[in-house]
Design an enzyme around this catalytic site. Sequence first.
Site, PDB file in Angstrom:
ATOM      1  CB  SER A  45      -8.019  -1.357   1.607  1.00  0.00           C
ATOM      2  OG  SER A  45      -8.756  -2.053   2.831  1.00  0.00           O
ATOM      3  CG  HIS A  46      -8.893   1.040   5.624  1.00  0.00           C
ATOM      4  ND1 HIS A  46      -8.193  -0.016   5.371  1.00  0.00           N
ATOM      5  CD2 HIS A  46      -8.236   1.762   6.499  1.00  0.00           C
ATOM      6  CE1 HIS A  46      -7.298  -0.022   6.344  1.00  0.00           C
ATOM      7  NE2 HIS A  46      -6.960   1.080   6.916  1.00  0.00           N
ATOM      8  CB  SER A  96       3.607   1.642  14.150  1.00  0.00           C
ATOM      9  OG  SER A  96       3.201   1.597  13.010  1.00  0.00           O
ATOM     10  CG  ASP A 101     -13.535  -1.366   3.552  1.00  0.00           C
ATOM     11  OD1 ASP A 101     -14.135  -2.148   3.073  1.00  0.00           O
ATOM     12  OD2 ASP A 101     -12.314  -1.741   3.821  1.00  0.00           O
ATOM     13  CE  LYS A 144      -7.116  -5.434   1.048  1.00  0.00           C
ATOM     14  NZ  LYS A 144      -8.355  -5.206   1.415  1.00  0.00           N
ATOM     15  NE  ARG A 174      -3.484  -1.267   2.177  1.00  0.00           N
ATOM     16  CZ  ARG A 174      -4.303  -1.450   3.211  1.00  0.00           C
ATOM     17  NH1 ARG A 174      -4.829  -0.828   4.130  1.00  0.00           N
ATOM     18  NH2 ARG A 174      -4.610  -2.864   3.259  1.00  0.00           N
ATOM     19  CG  ASP A 197     -11.343  -3.359   0.054  1.00  0.00           C
ATOM     20  OD1 ASP A 197     -11.661  -2.794   0.772  1.00  0.00           O
ATOM     21  OD2 ASP A 197     -10.391  -4.512   0.053  1.00  0.00           O
ATOM     22  CB  SER A 251     -10.068  -2.957  11.598  1.00  0.00           C
ATOM     23  OG  SER A 251     -10.067  -4.372  11.113  1.00  0.00           O
ATOM     24  CG  HIS A 269     -10.992  -6.858   8.218  1.00  0.00           C
ATOM     25  ND1 HIS A 269     -11.232  -7.140   6.924  1.00  0.00           N
ATOM     26  CD2 HIS A 269     -10.112  -5.870   8.371  1.00  0.00           C
ATOM     27  CE1 HIS A 269     -10.530  -6.469   5.928  1.00  0.00           C
ATOM     28  NE2 HIS A 269      -9.837  -5.559   7.084  1.00  0.00           N
ATOM     29  CE  LYS A 284      -5.701  -2.676  17.144  1.00  0.00           C
ATOM     30  NZ  LYS A 284      -5.283  -1.354  16.505  1.00  0.00           N
ATOM     31  CG  HIS A 316      -7.094  -9.691   5.935  1.00  0.00           C
ATOM     32  ND1 HIS A 316      -6.557 -10.510   5.179  1.00  0.00           N
ATOM     33  CD2 HIS A 316      -8.487  -9.806   5.406  1.00  0.00           C
ATOM     34  CE1 HIS A 316      -7.716 -11.216   4.363  1.00  0.00           C
ATOM     35  NE2 HIS A 316      -8.864 -10.662   4.721  1.00  0.00           N
ATOM     36  CG  ASP A 351     -11.622  -5.986   2.991  1.00  0.00           C
ATOM     37  OD1 ASP A 351     -12.035  -4.756   3.409  1.00  0.00           O
ATOM     38  OD2 ASP A 351     -10.617  -6.358   2.855  1.00  0.00           O
ATOM     39  NE  ARG A 352     -10.474  -2.479   7.270  1.00  0.00           N
ATOM     40  CZ  ARG A 352      -9.547  -1.745   8.384  1.00  0.00           C
ATOM     41  NH1 ARG A 352      -9.934  -1.115   8.972  1.00  0.00           N
ATOM     42  NH2 ARG A 352      -8.133  -2.123   7.839  1.00  0.00           N
TER      43      ARG A 352
END
Length: 464
Positions: free
Chosen positions: A114-115, A428, A249, A124, A29, A251, A333, A335, A291, A314, A253-254
């Site tokens: 994606s988002h 991160s 989102d 992906k 990305r 694409d 998120s 998913h 999380k 993911h 998937d969320r």
Amino acid sequence: MNATGVFAPRAWSGGTSDSMSVFKACDIRGRYGSELTVGFARALGRAVGAELPGQPVVVGGDVRPSTAALKAALCEGLVRSGCRVKDLGIVPTPAFYFALRALGARGGVMVTGSHNPPGDNGFKISLGPWPITEEALAALARRIADADFVKGLGTQESVEIVDRYEVDLLGRFSRLPRALQVVVDAGNGCYSQIAPRVLRALGCDVVELFCEPDGRFPNRDPNPAVAANLTLLCETVVAAGADVGVAYDGDGDRVVFVDERGRVVESDRGIVLFARHLLRDGSGEVVHDIKCSSVVPEEVRRAGGTPVMEKSGHAFIKTTLLRRGAVLGGEISGHFFFGELGGDDGLYATLLMLHVIVEAGCGLAALVDTAPRYPITPDIRLPCPPGEAKAIIQKLIAAFADAPGCEISTLDGVRIAWPDGWALVRPSVTESLITMRFEAHTPERLADIRQTVVASSAGLARRT
């Protein structure tokens, strides 16, 4: 362009020293035009083609303006490597994964940001039946850097998959015994036309919001996991007297749900509702990201299931779902992964949630309110060089290793858990940041845990 006739990294990286930074933990990305270019896409196609020589490869793309050029260059690289490309056109990511199964393809690439914001894009990648690994992504990066490609004479054909995808989805659910009114906020993304059509076929009364495909995302940010992006959806649900709102989102998937009172349903609670439904006739495992609120494992156990904690991402959640044969997986998120599908699908999750509501005989708000809610912080992001972040985490591990009454997990950074709360500190993987997250059964205990953890590391204390 180098001697092999493909773009070397300098040509597609914009001359930056961190040209491989587009390779993330689970996908690729970056910013279109600087980090991601048609030259990079062509080289990526050559790299994927070298991993799948002569194989059928499925390619799809989202609605972003940059996707057409990137997808065309990607397909060119695949064909030059001898692959047999099945071009799906513009599709949601779940339809892309459906195509992998339905067409019997060994691998595939979905061109999507994606988002991410509209100026970004990404890829992906699937190289087999399992989600791609960080090691496999690193191998693709090396192939591109070294121009380690193969030559071949492949083919490319257009394949229509959306109709088959819709039929497959609807075949998995009975028509609703009573009509529900659903506000669909597609965010101008890939589900703009598909979701309303499928929901009407299920028997729903659909109110459309931002259901015109437009990859510039002119009406809201493509990330529905940020509650501020769903203000108009919440207001529309209440004004229309709708049963539920759904937001996707870019694409597809969320998915994030909004109850009839106009409240955004936290994905933790979505996982709980799905888990109760899927475990009602027996036991099974539910994978959740690290999380998630403690409410998730507590309610999974209460429903007769076994919770399995996994690091966020993911590929990590999906791999564990497949490896363990779990019935459900979820991330905060948005998913939601299902054992029946072997992956995630925002529209499948929507259809299942509607059946959960109908079978419960009450509104979504009442269902959500049956799940406990503990005080929890959002991600607290602190600037921190990677080396210092690693040192902070090691310090915390040492500080709490022998502390009475707590458990340490190093699945992702360090998670310190007590019977009435926990702290998560993790670096991160994409930025020079360290993130913290805290939860406890009471606000007072939350403040106590946070203060205790921060005080245990001078590095953290300096940054808070």
